[in-house]
Design an enzyme around this catalytic site. Structure first.
Site, PDB file in Angstrom:
ATOM      1  NE  ARG A 107      -4.146   1.814   2.619  1.00 27.18           N
ATOM      2  CZ  ARG A 107      -5.053   2.179   1.874  1.00 27.18           C
ATOM      3  NH1 ARG A 107      -5.090   1.562   0.475  1.00 27.18           N
ATOM      4  NH2 ARG A 107      -5.872   2.961   2.044  1.00 27.18           N
ATOM      5  CB  THR A 379     -10.667  -1.101  -4.948  1.00 28.45           C
ATOM      6  OG1 THR A 379     -10.585   0.361  -4.307  1.00 28.45           O
ATOM      7  CG2 THR A 379      -9.854  -1.795  -4.545  1.00 28.45           C
ATOM      8  CB  THR A 397      -7.328   0.492  -4.762  1.00 25.39           C
ATOM      9  OG1 THR A 397      -8.208   1.870  -4.917  1.00 25.39           O
ATOM     10  CG2 THR A 397      -6.512   1.037  -3.395  1.00 25.39           C
ATOM     11  CB  SER A 437      -6.975   0.020   3.307  1.00 27.24           C
ATOM     12  OG  SER A 437      -7.685  -0.583   2.351  1.00 27.24           O
ATOM     13  CB  SER A 438     -12.428  -0.947   3.647  1.00 23.87           C
ATOM     14  OG  SER A 438     -12.810   0.236   4.374  1.00 23.87           O
TER      15      SER A 438
END
Ligand SMILES: *[C@@H]1O[C@H](CO)[C@@H](O)[C@H](O)[C@H]1NC(C)=O
Ligand SMILES: *[C@@H]1O[C@H](CO)[C@@H](O)[C@H](O)[C@H]1NC(C)=O
Ligand SMILES: *[C@@H]1O[C@H](CO)[C@@H](O)[C@H](O)[C@H]1NC(C)=O
Length: 552
Positions: A107, A379, A397, A437-438
């Site tokens: 990420r 995403t 994403t 983040s989810s």
């Protein structure tokens, strides 16, 4: 006498041999005969048929599940460039053939010279945020590098060839990519706007031929020179030059010092399964929290009938209202304690929260101790299973639609706006920090099954995954039915949105219990999943994004 004994004996032996041969034949035949619609070797569920097939073909060539995943992701960066690309970041959950699971976190991170006071200009309600100040250091390519180093079988350059070809040759703009072109509007997005402008000066539309020529060059360089080209080579220089032109603060040092991390997955028992989730800064803890709360209600398919169905969804909404108050504990473990995040995944914590859920009423917001934060979206997710049982679940994403909407003209890379994920979550941020983040790329493993699953759609990721998992593992629906089932969504203000086709009677009953409805124009949840059982693989890509899985 002796001779007839011998004859009887050899007769018996012959029969025995025949029986053994028949049994072996049947079992071999059975093992290779998979039910219609399933695959006996490998499967890839990406969010487009084109990229699922490209992933599948890598596996057919002898590639690993990771090889297939990387090729399919590179393809997706062209088929769905509004969702992900080299200018973004990814989280991989990878299970090897002996069942060991690792998380590769690539990420994005906060750059060294992040604009002071950036979070003070966060919008108060959700909106698409564009502009160069939101660009975080892209991690995508370092993620591929790490995954390939650990699990790759085919040469690195091989993985890039289909995407390079597709980018160079061009293709008609698919409906999903085309749907988002109207989002490219302001002057900030000039390079992206120019890219999508036809020779008559008009914004391109679905069906027009688009070629990603600069990106094809960039992909080719990375294919031939390796990931260093993106982080320290010519591409890095060009990229930083273009970001500076657009007013951004990223430096060559930011790129050069970026590192992907490899850690163990967190393991949560869910019924017969061990569920492997990525720890913070990914969103796995919220997924496991909701499932642990719901698990305690001992759900079966009868919970979908009559008044029990209302009670089921009431409890689910209540669990989500509590989860809204817990999202603040998704933080980069390098910058804060993981203690509370761990607690959230524990069964005892879920039991405590379940005891606070009233079956006959809902409560005011303060009851759930929740603080509002911003929604997000965008995403892509990819689920891959290979013949040897190894599996990849990866979510990638650029954050919002087309990320920051800044395209680097000299490299063709579209840059993320990941720093906006800190909005409403942190007051101060530090260089190197990952935004929360989810995303929760997940692998579930039982004695006989491997289930690979993930979702996209920002905050709708968790409900998309919970809904698909509940429907599949507790209510016995097929993977397709489980993914197709309409979802509900609890927003940061605890208002509940229902996807079109959601049971009207249940909506009415829930409103009567005090749940406040908020009509939502769009549901972004897109679940792509694959499951292996007895050597046969079922794969489903969400119809919401016109997805299509592939395998053989
Ligand atoms: C875009 O830039 C042009 C020229 O600089 C200017 O005339 C126009 O008003 C700008 N449009 C927007 C939406 O900012
Ligand atoms: C679920 O089953 C467990 C074990 O059988 C039991 O202790 C518990 O009370 C049940 N929970 C509910 C809500 O029925
Ligand atoms: C719900 O049940 C609780 C405990 O049984 C009771 O105190 C409360 O008044 C009930 N609420 C409603 C809205 O009926």
């Amino acid at each position: 006498m002796a001779r007839s004994k011998t004859r009887v004996f050899s007769c018996c032996a012959l029969i025995l041999v025949c029986v053994v041969v028949i049994i072996v034949c049947i079992s071999v035949f059975r093992r290779h005969k998979c039910p219609e619609g399933t695959f006996s070797n490998v499967a890839v569920a990406a969010d487009s048929g084109t990229c699922s097939k490209i992933g599948r073909d890598m596996l057919r060539k002898g590639g690993s599940a990771v090889d297939g995943a990387i090729a399919a992701l590179l393809c997706t960066s062209i088929i769905n460039p509004q969702s992900m690309g080299l200018g973004g970041g990814a989280i991989f959950t990878v299970m090897d053939s002996s069942g060991n699971v690792k998380i590769i976190n690539s990420r994005e991170t906060v750059p060294e010279n992040v604009k002071p006071g950036l979070l003070e200009v966060c919008p108060k309600t959700f909106q698409l945020i564009s502009g160069s100040q939101w660009i975080a250091v892209p991690g995508e390519v370092r993620g591929y590098e790490q995954a390939h180093k650990l699990y790759g079988k085919l040469p690195w350059a091989t993985l890039f060839q289909p995407a390079i070809k597709l980018a160079r040759k061009g293709f008609p703009i698919p409906p999903i990519q085309g749907r988002y072109l109207s989002y490219i509007d302001s002057n900030e997005t000039k390079a992206l706007r120019d890219f999508y402008t036809d020779k008559n000066g008009k914004l391109m539309k679905i069906g027009d031929i688009v070629k990603f020529e600069k990106l094809a060059d960039t992909l080719e360089t990375i294919a031939n020179q390796g990931p260093e080209a993106f982080y320290t080579g010519k591409i890095a220089e060009d990229l930083i030059h273009d970001i500076k032109e657009a007013g951004g603060t990223l430096t060559v040092q930011d790129l050069a010092s970026y590192k992907a991390t490899v850690t163990d997955a967190w393991v949560i028992p869910i019924g017969e399964y061990q569920m492997y989730i990525p720890p913070p800064p990914a969103g796995g803890i919220i997924l496991s929290f909701i499932l642990n709360v719901m698990k305690g209600y001992n759900l079966t398919s009868t919970d979908l009938i009559g008044e029990k169905k209302t009670l089921l969804y009431h409890r689910l909404i209540e669990a989500f209202k509590f989860s809204n108050g817990l999202k603040k504990y998704i933080r980069d473990p390098g910058f804060s304690s993981e203690k509370m995040a761990k607690t959230i995944t524990e069964e005892s914590f879920a039991n405590h929260i379940r005891s606070l859920i009233s079956d006959n009423q809902t409560h005011a917001r303060r009851y759930y101790n929740s603080t509002p934060y911003l929604d997000s979206m965008g995403t892509t997710h990819l689920s891959v299973i290979a013949k040897d049982g190894s599996a990849v679940s990866v979510t990638s994403t650029v954050n919002h639609i087309f990320g920051s909407k800044i395209m680097s003209p000299s490299t063709g890379v579209i840059l993320n706006n990941q720093l906006s994920d800190f909005c409403g979550r942190e007051d101060t941020i530090f260089p190197g920090q990952h935004p929360p983040s989810s995303m929760a790329p997940t692998v579930l493993k039982s004695k006989s099954k491997t289930l690979v699953l993930g979702s996209t759609g920002g905050n709708m990721i968790t409900i998309g995954m919970v809904s698909a998992l509940m429907n599949h593992i507790w209510f016995g629906k097929s993977l397709k039915e489980a993914i197709d089932a309409p979802i509900l969504y609890v927003n940061p203000q605890n208002l509940v949105g229902f996807e079109p086709n959601f049971d009207e009677n249940v909506i009415e009953a829930l409103e009567a219990m005090g749940h406040k409805q908020r009509i939502l124009s769009r549901f972004y949840n897109v679940v792509n999943a694959a499951e292996m059982e007895d050597g046969c693989i079922c794969a489903e890509s969400d119809a919401r994004k016109q997805g299509e899985a592939a395998g053989y």
